[in-house]
Design an enzyme around this catalytic site. Sequence first.
Site, PDB file in Angstrom:
ATOM      1  N   HIS A  98       0.268  -1.339   0.051  1.00  0.00           N
ATOM      2  CA  HIS A  98      -0.020   0.381   0.372  1.00  0.00           C
ATOM      3  C   HIS A  98       1.003   1.494   0.245  1.00  0.00           C
ATOM      4  CE1 HIS A  98       0.266   0.067   4.459  1.00  0.00           C
ATOM      5  NE2 HIS A  98       0.013   1.025   4.734  1.00  0.00           N
ATOM      6  N   ASP A 119       0.034  -7.371   0.793  1.00  0.00           N
ATOM      7  CA  ASP A 119       0.625  -6.785   1.128  1.00  0.00           C
ATOM      8  C   ASP A 119       2.504  -5.896   1.337  1.00  0.00           C
ATOM      9  OD1 ASP A 119       0.296  -3.434   1.749  1.00  0.00           O
ATOM     10  OD2 ASP A 119      -0.186  -3.631   3.924  1.00  0.00           O
ATOM     11  N   SER A 134       4.753   2.160   7.738  1.00  0.00           N
ATOM     12  CA  SER A 134       4.245   0.941   7.772  1.00  0.00           C
ATOM     13  C   SER A 134       5.556   0.934   6.531  1.00  0.00           C
ATOM     14  CB  SER A 134       3.266   1.276   6.215  1.00  0.00           C
ATOM     15  OG  SER A 134       1.741   1.536   6.676  1.00  0.00           O
TER      16      SER A 134
END
Length: 444
Positions: A91, A121, A195
Amino acid sequence: MRPAATVAAQTPSPAQLQASQAEARRLSDAFVNVAERVSPSVVQIDVTSRDENADQVLRWLGRGGGDSPVARGMGSGVVFTPDGAILTNNHVVDEALTINVHLRDGRFLPARLVGRDPETDLAVVKVDAQGLVAAKFADSDTMRVGEWVVAIGSPFGLGYTVTTGVLSAKGRGGIGMNLIEDYLQTDASINPGNSGGPLCDLEGRVVGINTMIVGRGSGIGFAVPSNMARRAAEQILKSGRVERAWIGVGAQDLTPELAAMIKVDPRAGALINGVQDNSPAKRAQIKPGDVIAAVAARPVHDSHDLTREILAHDVGQTLELEVLREGKRYGTKVTLAARPGRPVPPVPVQQQGVPQPGLGLTVRDLTAQQAAQAGLPAKPLPLITGISPGSAADRAGLKTGDVIIEVDGTSEPTSTQVQQAAADGQLLLRVQRRESAFYAALRK
């Protein structure tokens, strides 16, 4: 009133205080050592993506549309190989027009997308560099709930931020964010920008890739386990994609009520509720109502265990399954096939082809009136009207709408002077962006 002896017994002695302080220092030193060991392997990732509303920032200069507006985002990553492969979240790079990487030594390099795996992901990008410090990966299966962990990343763009906590849980799934979910849960502070960064043990080894949070500031964060992340990264580097093992069953957890009906323990295994035609499970004679109790001699207690054990093996391997059926236990062999799935669509950065030539910026002169309205000297200063994605100007952080107030030491230049200065393939600019100014160095 309590007896004096009781009060004295509850007051730490100097020796006890000294021992307690020494223990605190040891723990503090452990966190410091992790940060020093892992930080050289952590990067900040900057991306641009399409943003049709971005041209509004130029209205204060009276400029209309015409260029392709972009929005900027960021995340973190961890160096996977010394030659520049970096593991991050899908992402972070999904829909990216450009990807650039800040290294710990100060370098800011363009990156290309090697491949991505939306099901977990994860993604791998690569920069043109050698001799980078690759992180060491731990066996996430051996991590124990309650162990100290350290998260490192760039929350809100604040690079190399270190937070600590504990491993709160393992095997978290059913969150609904990704197709394959087998997360580590932690209370180490994780925020937007973390992230793709590493979650580490006190040995400085990566145990997970930080992926998401549940409610900002809630103390609930999730990371992809290092074993799953490492397998995905290795396959992406090898072939550009992830091939995942599959046997073709639907499975669910045994509730106490279901377990009582079929006369097994609720933790006896994963209950099979469907078998696909022409699948490995069908060929192995597995049926709905069977309970898979073990995979390759490793016990299975629920549907997550079954998924985890299958995914831990390679396509083409033959595994022994232990199955419970109608009160009897038997074994069968299954040869793992590749999980069916749609091809992963390319993101814009994969469709751009060769890097943009030149320095990658276009300029035009403001009118004296426009410059004055923007609080600048009433002179025809150069306005940046376009930035080519992936160019030197893009990597330097320049944006459409910036105003050049100095070029190679010349104050208040014209766009013609900027063009002339760029003839040697490099520029040193001082740029005005709203109320602040900054320097930017551009080189082909």
